[in-house]
Design an enzyme around this catalytic site. Structure first.
Site, PDB file in Angstrom:
ATOM      1  N   ILE A  22       0.828  -1.204   0.000  1.00 23.30           N
ATOM      2  CA  ILE A  22       0.000   0.000   0.000  1.00 23.30           C
ATOM      3  C   ILE A  22       0.861   1.252   0.000  1.00 23.30           C
ATOM      4  O   ILE A  22       0.539   2.251  -0.652  1.00 23.30           O
ATOM      5  CB  ILE A  22      -0.939   0.013   1.225  1.00 23.30           C
ATOM      6  CG1 ILE A  22      -1.934  -1.148   1.134  1.00 23.30           C
ATOM      7  CG2 ILE A  22      -1.709   1.330   1.308  1.00 23.30           C
ATOM      8  CD1 ILE A  22      -2.832  -1.272   2.347  1.00 23.30           C
ATOM      9  N   ASP A  75      15.457   1.951   8.617  1.00 23.56           N
ATOM     10  CA  ASP A  75      14.864   0.902   9.434  1.00 23.56           C
ATOM     11  C   ASP A  75      14.070   1.600  10.540  1.00 23.56           C
ATOM     12  O   ASP A  75      14.641   2.213  11.441  1.00 23.56           O
ATOM     13  CB  ASP A  75      15.954   0.018  10.044  1.00 23.56           C
ATOM     14  CG  ASP A  75      15.371  -1.141  10.850  1.00 23.56           C
ATOM     15  OD1 ASP A  75      14.155  -1.147  11.100  1.00 23.56           O
ATOM     16  OD2 ASP A  75      16.148  -2.041  11.236  1.00 23.56           O
ATOM     17  N   SER A 163      -6.602  -0.350  10.262  1.00 21.41           N
ATOM     18  CA  SER A 163      -7.535  -1.341   9.718  1.00 21.41           C
ATOM     19  C   SER A 163      -8.669  -1.579  10.709  1.00 21.41           C
ATOM     20  O   SER A 163      -8.623  -1.128  11.863  1.00 21.41           O
ATOM     21  CB  SER A 163      -6.825  -2.669   9.446  1.00 21.41           C
ATOM     22  OG  SER A 163      -6.698  -3.442  10.633  1.00 21.41           O
ATOM     23  N   TYR A 175      -1.843  -7.140  17.487  1.00 22.68           N
ATOM     24  CA  TYR A 175      -2.327  -6.512  16.258  1.00 22.68           C
ATOM     25  C   TYR A 175      -3.541  -5.627  16.547  1.00 22.68           C
ATOM     26  O   TYR A 175      -3.586  -4.461  16.144  1.00 22.68           O
ATOM     27  CB  TYR A 175      -2.697  -7.580  15.226  1.00 22.68           C
ATOM     28  CG  TYR A 175      -3.176  -7.008  13.904  1.00 22.68           C
ATOM     29  CD1 TYR A 175      -2.263  -6.662  12.916  1.00 22.68           C
ATOM     30  CD2 TYR A 175      -4.535  -6.808  13.646  1.00 22.68           C
ATOM     31  CE1 TYR A 175      -2.693  -6.124  11.700  1.00 22.68           C
ATOM     32  CE2 TYR A 175      -4.972  -6.280  12.450  1.00 22.68           C
ATOM     33  CZ  TYR A 175      -4.049  -5.940  11.473  1.00 22.68           C
ATOM     34  OH  TYR A 175      -4.475  -5.401  10.280  1.00 22.68           O
ATOM     35  N   LYS A 179      -3.747  -1.528  16.221  1.00 22.20           N
ATOM     36  CA  LYS A 179      -4.637  -0.824  15.292  1.00 22.20           C
ATOM     37  C   LYS A 179      -5.581   0.120  16.032  1.00 22.20           C
ATOM     38  O   LYS A 179      -5.857   1.229  15.577  1.00 22.20           O
ATOM     39  CB  LYS A 179      -5.426  -1.820  14.437  1.00 22.20           C
ATOM     40  CG  LYS A 179      -4.554  -2.648  13.508  1.00 22.20           C
ATOM     41  CD  LYS A 179      -3.658  -1.779  12.642  1.00 22.20           C
ATOM     42  CE  LYS A 179      -2.794  -2.607  11.714  1.00 22.20           C
ATOM     43  NZ  LYS A 179      -1.832  -1.775  10.955  1.00 22.20           N
ATOM     44  N   THR A 210      -1.737  -7.130  -1.935  1.00 19.69           N
ATOM     45  CA  THR A 210      -0.345  -6.673  -1.940  1.00 19.69           C
ATOM     46  C   THR A 210       0.585  -7.822  -2.302  1.00 19.69           C
ATOM     47  O   THR A 210       0.164  -8.969  -2.426  1.00 19.69           O
ATOM     48  CB  THR A 210       0.054  -6.139  -0.556  1.00 19.69           C
ATOM     49  OG1 THR A 210      -0.016  -7.221   0.393  1.00 19.69           O
ATOM     50  CG2 THR A 210      -0.874  -5.024  -0.104  1.00 19.69           C
TER      51      THR A 210
END
Length: 323
Positions: A22, A75, A163, A175, A179, A210
């Site tokens: 993305i 990084d 998301s 996760y 988010k 992707t």
């Protein structure tokens, strides 16, 4: 036309994690709109000494689209490299940065490899850092450094790529927490930034095909991710890597962007607001559409439900309400 024609000429942007996925699509759309785009990638790995690295290839594509691009190896786990990135932009652009898109994410493989394992069976520091160091933590650092350039100029746009995983349990605990944090970061930062005319939003893309998703489909015979991906892709309704970028390019050129600061925006809603479709001329899966939500398991019922019948945003947010 897929983007706003040269509406971002002279605008300085930074897209993190733009060598693929993305992030790459966003950089291409900003470049197509005429922007000067800094892009980052973890390394300039070349498959062959005569070939360009993915980061360099993205930069070349951005310039072919009409933008100016500066690829920077960074990084985002390393604070010193992140600080040096912003110092570079400050020096080269006379203190100007108009748009920051926080998109760097490096946990796709880790999540897939550990799918189904409860949080207490994973090393807590490793699982948290693998998922959130490059994402949530780095998003906050980059946003702080960007704000230092935007606030004095009284203009700017910061975007977190997030998301629906912040609304209900998805993938694993780090996760979802990450988010949710990305969305809350936009909401809270916007309170302090709005008086300075700097907008901060969180964007949820539709399901995206992707490179990482393609690799999962090609290499994984049985996995949770594969099943979920195929459930969507068999409908041919995933969004292209550039669809979210189309919305960001338009939002960045919208003089009224401050009116949506602090909000979670869906890429599909941006398309409906600004009146465009994906590069293939179609609209991706709309997970506010009743018809689209039913199309996988109840296709015949879905056909008789008008496309304009959508889940209200207040109802859409209810699964995330803990009270």
């Amino acid at each position: 036309m897929s983007s706003v024609s040269k509406s971002l000429m002279g605008v300085v942007c930074l897209v993190t994690g733009a060598s693929r996925g993305i992030g790459k699509g966003i950089a291409l759309q900003l470049g197509e709109a005429g922007a000067t785009v800094y892009i980052t990638g973890r390394k300039a790995t070349k498959t062959d000494e005569n070939q360009k690295s993915p980061l360099e290839e993205t930069a070349m594509e951005v310039e072919k689209r009409g933008g100016t691009c500066f690829p920077v190896v960074c990084d985002h786990k390393d604070d010193f490299q992140v600080d040096a990135l912003f110092e570079k932009i400050k020096k080269e652009q006379n203190g100007r940065l108009d748009v920051l898109v926080n998109c760097a994410f490096s946990a796709f493989k880790y999540i897939n490899d550990n799918m189904g394992k409860p949080f207490w069976e994973l090393d807590p520091s490793e699982s948290w850092d693998e998922v959130n160091r490059v994402a949530l933590r780095n998003y906050y650092r980059c946003s702080s450094l960007a704000a230092r350039l935007m606030v004095p100029r009284k203009t700017g746009l910061i975007v977190n790529i997030s998301s629906a995983g912040g609304m209900f349990y998805f993938h694993n605990v780090p996760y979802g927490v990450g988010k949710e944090g990305c969305d809350r970061m936009a909401a809270d930062c916007s309170v302090e930034l709005k008086p300075h005319n700097v907008a901060f939003v969180s964007i949820w893309p539709c399901p995206v095909m992707t490179e990482s998703v393609k690799e999962t489909l090609d290499s994984t015979e049985q996995s949770f991710l594969r099943d979920k991906i195929l459930e969507i892709t068999t409908q041919d309704r995933y969004e292209s890597q550039e669809f979210t970028g189309m919305g960001i390019a338009r939002l960045a050129s919208d003089p009224k962007a401050i009116s949506v600061t602090g909000k979670v925006l869906l890429s599909i809603d941006l398309a409906k607001k600004y009146g465009y479709k994906d590069r293939n001329g179609k609209m991706p899966l709309d997970y506010r559409s009743i018809s689209d939500l039913m199309s996988a398991k109840h296709p015949y019922v879905a056909k008789v439900i008008p496309g304009f019948v959508r889940v209200p945003k207040w109802m859409f947010a209810m699964p995330g309400n803990k009270f």
